[in-house]
Write an enzyme that holds these catalytic residues in place. Structure first.
Site, PDB file in Angstrom:
ATOM      1  N   ASP A  24      74.090 -27.450  64.259  1.00 57.82           N
ATOM      2  CA  ASP A  24      74.404 -26.543  65.368  1.00 57.82           C
ATOM      3  C   ASP A  24      75.366 -25.438  64.935  1.00 57.82           C
ATOM      4  O   ASP A  24      76.182 -25.626  64.029  1.00 57.82           O
ATOM      5  CB  ASP A  24      75.018 -27.357  66.525  1.00 57.82           C
ATOM      6  CG  ASP A  24      74.967 -26.598  67.846  1.00 57.82           C
ATOM      7  OD1 ASP A  24      74.198 -25.628  67.957  1.00 57.82           O
ATOM      8  OD2 ASP A  24      75.706 -26.985  68.765  1.00 57.82           O
ATOM      9  N   ASN A  72      64.689 -26.371  73.292  1.00 59.29           N
ATOM     10  CA  ASN A  72      64.920 -25.067  72.670  1.00 59.29           C
ATOM     11  C   ASN A  72      63.856 -24.029  73.042  1.00 59.29           C
ATOM     12  O   ASN A  72      64.043 -22.825  72.798  1.00 59.29           O
ATOM     13  CB  ASN A  72      65.030 -25.196  71.139  1.00 59.29           C
ATOM     14  CG  ASN A  72      66.353 -25.784  70.672  1.00 59.29           C
ATOM     15  OD1 ASN A  72      66.432 -26.465  69.662  1.00 59.29           O
ATOM     16  ND2 ASN A  72      67.436 -25.510  71.410  1.00 59.29           N
TER      17      ASN A  72
HETATM   18  C1  IPE Z   1      70.726 -29.077  69.512  1.00 62.40           C
HETATM   19  O1  IPE Z   1      71.439 -27.892  69.547  1.00 62.40           O
HETATM   20  C2  IPE Z   1      69.355 -28.838  68.947  1.00 62.40           C
HETATM   21  C3  IPE Z   1      69.281 -28.538  67.533  1.00 62.40           C
HETATM   22  C4  IPE Z   1      70.283 -28.461  66.708  1.00 62.40           C
HETATM   23  C5  IPE Z   1      67.947 -28.298  67.023  1.00 62.40           C
HETATM   24  P1  IPE Z   1      71.480 -26.958  70.850  1.00 62.40           P
HETATM   25  O2  IPE Z   1      72.305 -25.791  70.481  1.00 62.40           O
HETATM   26  O3  IPE Z   1      70.114 -26.699  71.323  1.00 62.40           O
HETATM   27  O4  IPE Z   1      72.217 -27.908  71.903  1.00 62.40           O
HETATM   28  P2  IPE Z   1      73.043 -27.532  73.215  1.00 62.40           P
HETATM   29  O5  IPE Z   1      72.156 -26.648  74.027  1.00 62.40           O
HETATM   30  O6  IPE Z   1      74.273 -26.845  72.779  1.00 62.40           O
HETATM   31  O7  IPE Z   1      73.331 -28.851  73.842  1.00 62.40           O
HETATM   32  C1  IPE Z   2      71.373 -24.391  65.839  1.00 58.43           C
HETATM   33  O1  IPE Z   2      72.158 -23.285  66.090  1.00 58.43           O
HETATM   34  C2  IPE Z   2      69.916 -24.037  65.585  1.00 58.43           C
HETATM   35  C3  IPE Z   2      68.999 -24.473  66.651  1.00 58.43           C
HETATM   36  C4  IPE Z   2      69.337 -25.091  67.746  1.00 58.43           C
HETATM   37  C5  IPE Z   2      67.590 -24.188  66.447  1.00 58.43           C
HETATM   38  P1  IPE Z   2      72.195 -22.573  67.505  1.00 58.43           P
HETATM   39  O2  IPE Z   2      71.094 -21.569  67.561  1.00 58.43           O
HETATM   40  O3  IPE Z   2      72.180 -23.573  68.608  1.00 58.43           O
HETATM   41  O4  IPE Z   2      73.585 -21.827  67.445  1.00 58.43           O
HETATM   42  P2  IPE Z   2      74.686 -21.748  68.595  1.00 58.43           P
HETATM   43  O5  IPE Z   2      74.946 -23.154  69.058  1.00 58.43           O
HETATM   44  O6  IPE Z   2      74.127 -20.884  69.671  1.00 58.43           O
HETATM   45  O7  IPE Z   2      75.871 -21.150  67.921  1.00 58.43           O
HETATM   46 MG    MG Z   3      73.600 -24.592  69.615  1.00 56.88          MG
END
Ligand code: IPE
Ligand code: IPE
Ligand code: MG
Length: 248
Positions: A24, A72
């Site tokens: 994340d 997502n």
């Molecule tokens: C969890 O991260 C999913 C992945 C890392 C693929 P998200 O960024 O989607 O989770 P939330 O929305 O902060 O809970």
């Molecule tokens: C993790 O990084 C990647 C996926 C969930 C695909 P994020 O895209 O969630 O990055 P933040 O949490 O918005 O910084």
């Molecule tokens: Mg995230």
């Protein structure tokens, strides 16, 4: 060698067989640099490469990377397209290399919703690497823990309905064998980067007794030393599985 690598070769410290990572913070990594979110996702792929290498060297048996959750799809279409494009490129360019390193590739998650060409790449990768035994790399794609459990329940219900399974035979072990992770050990160590402390519908059933390590760094900055530090932290934890200390 940095001190943080010390547990790699000590041999007697408890080591996780299965490490699962919620990767994340790509978006925040990019925002902190005034870059578009996609730049963070691109840099995140570099961290994936580093982490697979480091996990293999650390003797991890199974590495599961949460790459795209069932939820997502709620992101803007352009970002979803970028993520799918990166996945496509990754599968095309990396699988031969993983195979060369004797790594077995496996996908968990719902196939429905993923593009046909991506599914073909995944099928080819699973077939090509199916008998490799250095490490298993599991990509969680279009994955949701609740969806995994619901699908298992549906398949069990169908087996019972067809007379192939008795309801009394349904226990936690049998249930596990209906989940997408069938045949894999449960994660011992769950790592989440970016400072968030939640599970976000990852391996809900399978993480019943996982040790959790939360790291403040954003995913694109994660490296071998961070993995080593998380494994050291794991080695220092006392796992009880509901028993008393040391089983006494
Ligand atoms: C969890 O991260 C999913 C992945 C890392 C693929 P998200 O960024 O989607 O989770 P939330 O929305 O902060 O809970
Ligand atoms: C993790 O990084 C990647 C996926 C969930 C695909 P994020 O895209 O969630 O990055 P933040 O949490 O918005 O910084
Ligand atoms: Mg995230």
């Amino acid at each position: 060698m940095p001190a943080s690598h010390s547990s790699y070769d000590s041999g007697d410290e408890p080591r996780p067989r299965h490490v699962a990572i919620i990767m994340d913070g790509n978006g925040r990594w990019a925002r902190a640099r005034g870059l578009p979110r996609v730049a963070g996702h691109r840099q995140g792929v570099e961290a994936v490469r580093r982490t697979i290498k480091a996990a293999g060297e650390a003797g991890v048996e199974v590495l599961t990377l949460y790459s795209f959750s069932s939820e997502n799809w709620r992101r803007p279409r352009a970002e979803v397209d970028e993520l799918m494009g990166l996945l496509r490129r990754y599968l095309k360019s990396e699988i031969a290399d993983l195979h060369g390193r004797n790594i077995r590739f496996r996908m968990i998650g719902e196939r429905d919703g993923l593009a046909a060409d991506i599914l073909t790449l995944i099928d080819e990768a699973e077939r090509m690497t199916g008998s490799n035994d250095a490490m298993t790399l599991v990509l969680a794609l279009n994955y949701g823990g609740r969806q995994d459990i619901a699908r298992a329940a549906r398949n069990i219900a169908e087996s019972v309905h067809r007379g192939l399974l008795r309801p009394e035979a349904v226990d936690d072990e049998l249930f596990s064998s209906y989940l997408s992770t069938a045949g894999l050990p449960d994660p011992d160590l769950l790592i989440r980067t970016s400072g968030e402390k939640r599970i976000s519908n990852f391996l809900l059933w399978q993480c019943a007794y996982a040790e959790m390590v939360f790291i403040d760094k954003f995913w694109p900055d994660f490296d071998a030393d961070d993995l080593a530090a998380a494994m050291d932290e794991f080695a220092g934890r006392e796992r009880r599985f509901g028993s008393t200390a040391n089983g006494r």
